[in-house]
Design a protein around this motif. Structure first.
Motif, mmCIF file in Angstrom:
data_model
loop_
_atom_site.group_PDB
_atom_site.id
_atom_site.type_symbol
_atom_site.label_atom_id
_atom_site.label_comp_id
_atom_site.label_asym_id
_atom_site.label_seq_id
_atom_site.Cartn_x
_atom_site.Cartn_y
_atom_site.Cartn_z
ATOM 1 N N GLY A 159 -13.660 -0.773 -6.509
ATOM 2 C CA GLY A 159 -13.285 -0.792 -5.100
ATOM 3 C C GLY A 159 -13.907 0.385 -4.382
ATOM 4 O O GLY A 159 -14.431 1.309 -5.001
ATOM 5 N N THR B 79 0.799 0.831 -10.384
ATOM 6 C CA THR B 79 -0.317 0.373 -9.555
ATOM 7 C C THR B 79 0.125 0.177 -8.112
ATOM 8 O O THR B 79 1.308 0.226 -7.781
ATOM 9 N N CYS B 80 -0.866 -0.064 -7.254
ATOM 10 C CA CYS B 80 -0.594 -0.409 -5.861
ATOM 11 C C CYS B 80 -1.802 -1.178 -5.337
ATOM 12 O O CYS B 80 -2.762 -1.405 -6.069
ATOM 13 N N ASN B 81 -1.786 -1.544 -4.058
ATOM 14 C CA ASN B 81 -2.869 -2.358 -3.495
ATOM 15 C C ASN B 81 -3.605 -1.651 -2.367
ATOM 16 O O ASN B 81 -4.121 -2.295 -1.458
ATOM 17 N N GLY B 82 -3.663 -0.331 -2.447
ATOM 18 C CA GLY B 82 -4.390 0.466 -1.471
ATOM 19 C C GLY B 82 -3.673 1.783 -1.250
ATOM 20 O O GLY B 82 -2.441 1.845 -1.310
ATOM 21 N N THR C 10 0.839 -1.196 0.000
ATOM 22 C CA THR C 10 0.000 0.000 0.000
ATOM 23 C C THR C 10 0.878 1.250 0.000
ATOM 24 O O THR C 10 2.074 1.201 0.263
ATOM 25 N N ILE D 89 -9.306 -2.617 -4.476
ATOM 26 C CA ILE D 89 -8.437 -1.892 -3.554
ATOM 27 C C ILE D 89 -9.217 -0.794 -2.832
ATOM 28 O O ILE D 89 -10.267 -0.346 -3.296
ATOM 29 N N ASN D 90 -8.697 -0.363 -1.692
ATOM 30 C CA ASN D 90 -9.297 0.721 -0.923
ATOM 31 C C ASN D 90 -8.511 2.003 -1.148
ATOM 32 O O ASN D 90 -7.280 2.012 -1.067
ATOM 33 N N THR D 91 -9.227 3.093 -1.429
ATOM 34 C CA THR D 91 -8.585 4.398 -1.531
ATOM 35 C C THR D 91 -9.157 5.314 -0.455
ATOM 36 O O THR D 91 -10.348 5.256 -0.145
#
Length: 215
Positions: free
Chosen positions: A150, A96-99, A72, A125-127
């Protein structure tokens, strides 16, 4: 400035803490190389202090430039720092990323995207954006010019919004003046507004205040 490597991977976390100087692009991740852990970018002090936030050349990314972050990202703006963009993820292919987690405690910034710029993020994913101080022209819970799947969350607990707030993505405008309809959030969005937040809701039609409000 990159927290990660150039054409090479970083196995672990990265950490950038910038409190002075002038910058054009800051990335928590790397250039054409992945970060296997999490990234942290703190942009504060007097970094780019002399800039006007609506025309500053400075863009701060939690992610990489053509390089993914497998964990993240965290981006914090504070003190007297100035930037034109805060972006939770990266830019370019594989940025990209995972949050994401963006915190605005002070300083000033034009546009804030909790998601990414022009790159599709992994599904689910959560932003998140949390604002407790400072000044921003526009907040977006999603991405710029790309859809996402997401949940998005914006917490306004202080500070000043000079123009607009969207929990979704930004739609590019075509040459014909129409919106590109595929810039959506497939998921839930939420906006929390606390009593210490100041939001401009002017109805004038000058360039700085056109399209103000909460969306």
């Amino acid at each position: 400035v990159y927290g990660g490597g150039k054409n090479t991977d970083v196995n672990g976390d990265t950490y950038l803490n910038l409190n002075g100087g002038l910058y054009q692009n800051v990335y928590g991740g790397g250039y054409n190389g992945k970060v296997t852990g999490n990234t942290t970018v703190i942009f504060g002090g007097n970094a780019n202090k002399g800039d006007v936030f609506t025309s500053s050349p400075c863009k701060v990314y939690g992610g990489g430039n053509y390089g993914p972050v497998e964990g993240t990202t965290s981006v914090t703006l504070k003190d007297n720092a100035v930037a034109s963009y805060l972006v939770g993820a990266g830019s370019g292919t594989n940025g990209t990323c995972n949050g994401t987690d963006i915190n605005i405690q002070g300083g000033s910034v034009m546009n804030v995207y909790a998601g990414s710029r022009n790159v599709a993020l992994p599904e689910g994913i959560n932003t998140k954006i949390t604002m407790t101080g400072g000044k921003a022209e526009a907040l977006f819970g999603g991405c710029e010019a790309v859809a996402m799947t997401g949940p998005t969350r914006i917490y306004l607990l202080g500070g000043y919004i000079t123009r607009r707030i969207y929990t979704g993505c930004y739609n590019d405008v075509s040459a014909l003046g129409s919106y590109n309809s595929d810039r959506y959030v497939n998921g839930t969005t939420a906006l929390y507004i606390g009593p210490s937040t100041e939001i401009n809701t002017s109805t004038s039609f000058d360039e700085e205040t056109f399209n103000t409000g909460v969306f």
